[in-house]
Design a protein around this motif. Structure first.
Motif, short mmCIF file in Angstrom:
data_model
loop_
_atom_site.label_atom_id
_atom_site.label_comp_id
_atom_site.label_asym_id
_atom_site.label_seq_id
_atom_site.Cartn_x
_atom_site.Cartn_y
_atom_site.Cartn_z
N GLY A 132 0.94 -1.14 0.27
CA GLY A 132 0.08 -0.03 -0.12
C GLY A 132 0.94 1.18 0.07
O GLY A 132 1.99 1.02 0.16
N TRP A 158 -4.77 4.69 3.45
CA TRP A 158 -3.86 4.04 2.30
C TRP A 158 -4.39 3.55 1.19
O TRP A 158 -5.47 3.00 1.27
N ALA A 160 -4.69 0.80 -1.31
CA ALA A 160 -4.37 -0.71 -1.34
C ALA A 160 -3.76 -0.85 -2.96
O ALA A 160 -4.61 -0.89 -3.66
N GLN A 164 -0.50 -8.92 -2.98
CA GLN A 164 -0.96 -9.17 -1.66
C GLN A 164 -0.65 -10.63 -1.50
O GLN A 164 -0.85 -11.50 -2.39
N VAL A 199 0.29 -3.93 6.26
CA VAL A 199 0.71 -3.10 5.22
C VAL A 199 2.22 -2.67 4.86
O VAL A 199 2.80 -2.20 5.86
N GLU A 201 4.87 -0.87 2.88
CA GLU A 201 4.91 0.34 2.06
C GLU A 201 5.43 0.20 0.67
O GLU A 201 6.67 -0.51 0.68
#
Ligand code: C5P
Length: 243
Positions: A132, A158, A160, A164, A199, A201
């Protein structure tokens, strides 16, 4: 650690309005999908990539995969009516010994190797992780009369992205329980299980090619990459330099 990657590529591309499926549109000299697959294939943990495609477009995808080599085993699965249906079809094909499943949109060709590795490592540690970035614009909730209902607190928001990554059992359980839920990413289903999603970055270069203007941005991002013609490094070479 064994990782399999699911790449949903069976969208209808309504917002792009092109005749070819969006993942098969070229950026630079190769289709968006090939940039994406080559980036994913570089990761040493990745054993296989399963790509969900529409039945009507299958031949186009097969042709593209024949023409452009990808350095890992790539298998096509049938796409579904929604993104979730497409991912669910791919989940049925996972191997028994897979530890981590990564889901990555076909139309995010600028994913950096470093980001793929980071999200896999975080999923290994925590069970569920997404990429994210902190939101830059101010976001308003708007009603059907185009009136602002509320302004959301940007500090907490944030965007997304994909990739993932999840421990296989977690993602299978989430899809088993909530497969019919209309969500726009996989983590939403895991959240519904009550499992915390970490999450990691990511990068603002990891854009999702959705509308025609994204193609313009995509060409510009590709040009700014250190290794022109591949999407391995989402770090610009020139931005900030004084001529
Ligand atoms: O439409 P959306 O932005 O959610 O699409 C994200 C990704 O999911 C795209 O790569 C698209 O091809 C894929 N998708 C899919 N099956 C659908 C809808 C979208 O594989 N039915």
């Amino acid at each position: 650690m064994k990782v399999e990657v699911i790449v949903p590529a069976a969208g209808f591309g309504l917002r792009m309005g092109a005749k070819v499926p969006k993942p098969l549109i070229n950026i630079g000299r190769q289709p968006i999908l090939i940039h994406t697959l080559r980036a994913l294939a570089k990761n040493k943990h990745v054993q296989r990539i399963i790509v969900a495609v529409n039945k009507e477009n299958k031949r186009g995808f097969e042709k593209s995969l024949k023409r452009f080599h990808v350095d890992k085993s790539v298998e096509l699965a049938e796409g579904g009516l929604t993104r979730g249906d497409s991912v669910a079809n791919c989940l049925k094909r996972l191997r028994g010994d897979t530890d981590i499943v990564v889901v990555h949109d076909a139309v995010r060709p600028f994913v950096a190797a470093r980001i793929i590795e980071k999200v896999i490592q975080e999923a290994k540690k925590s069970g569920a992780a997404i990429i994210g970035v902190p939101l830059k614009p101010t976001i308003k909730e708007v009603n059907s009369q185009r009136e602002v209902v509320s302004t959301l607190p940007r500090e907490k928001l944030w965007e997304a992205q994909t990739p993932q990554a999840f421990k296989k059992e977690i993602l299978l359980k989430a899809y088993d329980k909530f497969v019919n839920a209309r969500v726009t990413d996989d983590a939403s289903l895991v959240e519904k299980l009550g499992i915390k999603v970490k999450v990691v970055e990511g990068s603002y270069f990891n854009i999702k090619i959705t509308t025609p203007e994204d193609l313009v941005l995509g060409e510009a991002i590709l040009k700014s990459l250190r290794v022109v013609g591949t999407a391995q490094c989402a770090v610009p070479t020139k931005i900030g330099n004084v001529a």
